[in-house]
Enzyme design. Structure first.
Site, PDB file in Angstrom:
ATOM      1  N   HIS A 266       0.848  -1.198   0.000  1.00 30.28           N
ATOM      2  CA  HIS A 266       0.000   0.000   0.000  1.00 30.28           C
ATOM      3  C   HIS A 266       0.889   1.256   0.000  1.00 30.28           C
ATOM      4  CE1 HIS A 266      -2.681   2.980   1.672  1.00 30.28           C
ATOM      5  NE2 HIS A 266      -3.085   2.351   2.765  1.00 30.28           N
TER       6      HIS A 266
ATOM      7  N   GLU B  34      -1.080   1.228  -5.305  1.00 28.12           N
ATOM      8  CA  GLU B  34      -0.802   0.026  -4.523  1.00 28.12           C
ATOM      9  C   GLU B  34      -0.819  -1.223  -5.407  1.00 28.12           C
ATOM     10  OE1 GLU B  34      -3.610  -0.058  -1.248  1.00 28.12           O
ATOM     11  OE2 GLU B  34      -3.848   2.110  -1.352  1.00 28.12           O
TER      12      GLU B  34
END
Ligand SMILES: O=P(O)(O)OC[C@H]1O[C@@H](O)[C@H](O)[C@@H](O)[C@@H]1O
Length: 288
Positions: A160, A260
């Site tokens: 992320h 991400e």
């Protein structure tokens, strides 16, 4: 400071430090700088030498064992998103084991692992996670999830990354094939993405070979790729998301965009007993 578990000839490019009260490895070579916390195998810094930070970490973030760091590259596993057990899985807030550090010229590689435990919650007893992180002029994070149980598991995995860039001036290239809007019941949307002006953006886009963050404010491009990720999450909390989260400063949304690498939802890997699945995130920076 603690001795590092050098693999091969010990180098001078990495040292064990305590940073913000947490154990970390700091990297500094002639080619790159970096920082990885043992909690979460959480990288908060990487930059080729002479380059501005490539990752964003909020000045308001918590740094406490058991609590997420807001910024850098959170390791999301074994679930993505909110659940009764918390947001984005248990891997992010546990202390990982530092297995090895090696140096070859200007690149430092760090290996960490986390053996799940039943008390961690979902899939805790089934998974062993490993991170292999390459800090050089380019950057690679390879996450491996191994199924040590005797039944199939389907963990969600995501890296992320919060990429440092002036959000109001950036463009995200490579997502022209479109995707779905997570804030509108997964309604289909076309690429490219509109300008970030303080609205919250939370999307799954088809991941082409490479996604390029045109950091027009910084005069550079950040190139992000992931061979295993069919979908990229593109996220920015916008004004409301920054102001409502105590781990962000009010104008933090202006300082980054998350692109991400993911293997989540329908793309989560099915891992047979004894087998493993990988998720890799690669980055490099080019002057625009
Ligand atoms: O836990 P963090 O780092 O604040 O990130 C939360 C965000 O993470 C993103 O991956 C999700 O797409 C968003 O829905 C979520 O709000």
């Amino acid at each position: 400071m603690a001795e590092l578990p050098w693999k091969g000839t010990p180098g001078t490019g990495a040292r064990a430090v305590e940073k913000n009260g947490l154990k970390a490895i700091e990297i500094q070579t002639d080619y790159a700088t970096g920082l990885v916390y043992l909690m979460g195998a959480h990288v908060t810094d990487w930059a080729p030498v002479g380059e501005e930070p490539v990752l964003f970490t909020s000045a308001a973030s918590n740094f406490e064992l058991g609590t997420p760091i807001r910024g850098g590259i959170p390791v999301v596993a074994p679930w993505f998103g909110p659940s009764d057990e918390g947001l984005h899985g248990w891997a992010r807030t546990r202390e990982w084991n530092l297995d090895a550090v090696s140096q070859d010229g200007g690149a430092v590689e760090v290996d960490l692992s986390l053996k799940g435990e039943a008390e961690f919650g979902t899939d805790g007893a089934a998974l062993e996670l490993a991170a292999h992180i390459y800090f050089g002029e380019t950057f690679t994070f390879e996450l491996t999830a191994k199924n040590v149980s005797d039944e199939d598991v389907t963990p969600e995995l995501a890296l992320h990354a919060y990429w440092a860039a002036n959000a109001e001036q950036l463009e995200v290239g490579g997502i022209e094939d479109g995707g779905v809007d997570r804030l509108a019941d997964n309604a289909e949307i076309e690429g490219p993405m509109e300008k970030l002006e303080g609205q919250t953006v939370d999307r799954f886009y088809t991941f082409p070979g490479t996604i390029t963050i045109h950091d027009n404010g910084g005069g550079r491009d950040i190139l992000v790729s992931s061979p295993e990720s069919a979908q990229a999450v593109v996220w920015n909390p916008g004004t409301s998301g920054s102001e409502s989260n105590a781990d962000f400063e009010n104008d933090d949304w202006k300082k980054f965009v998350c692109v991400e690498a993911t293997r989540v939802r329908d793309f989560a890997p099915i891992i047979r007993p004894g087998e493993e699945a990988k998720l890799t995130l690669q980055a490099k920076v080019k002057k625009a």
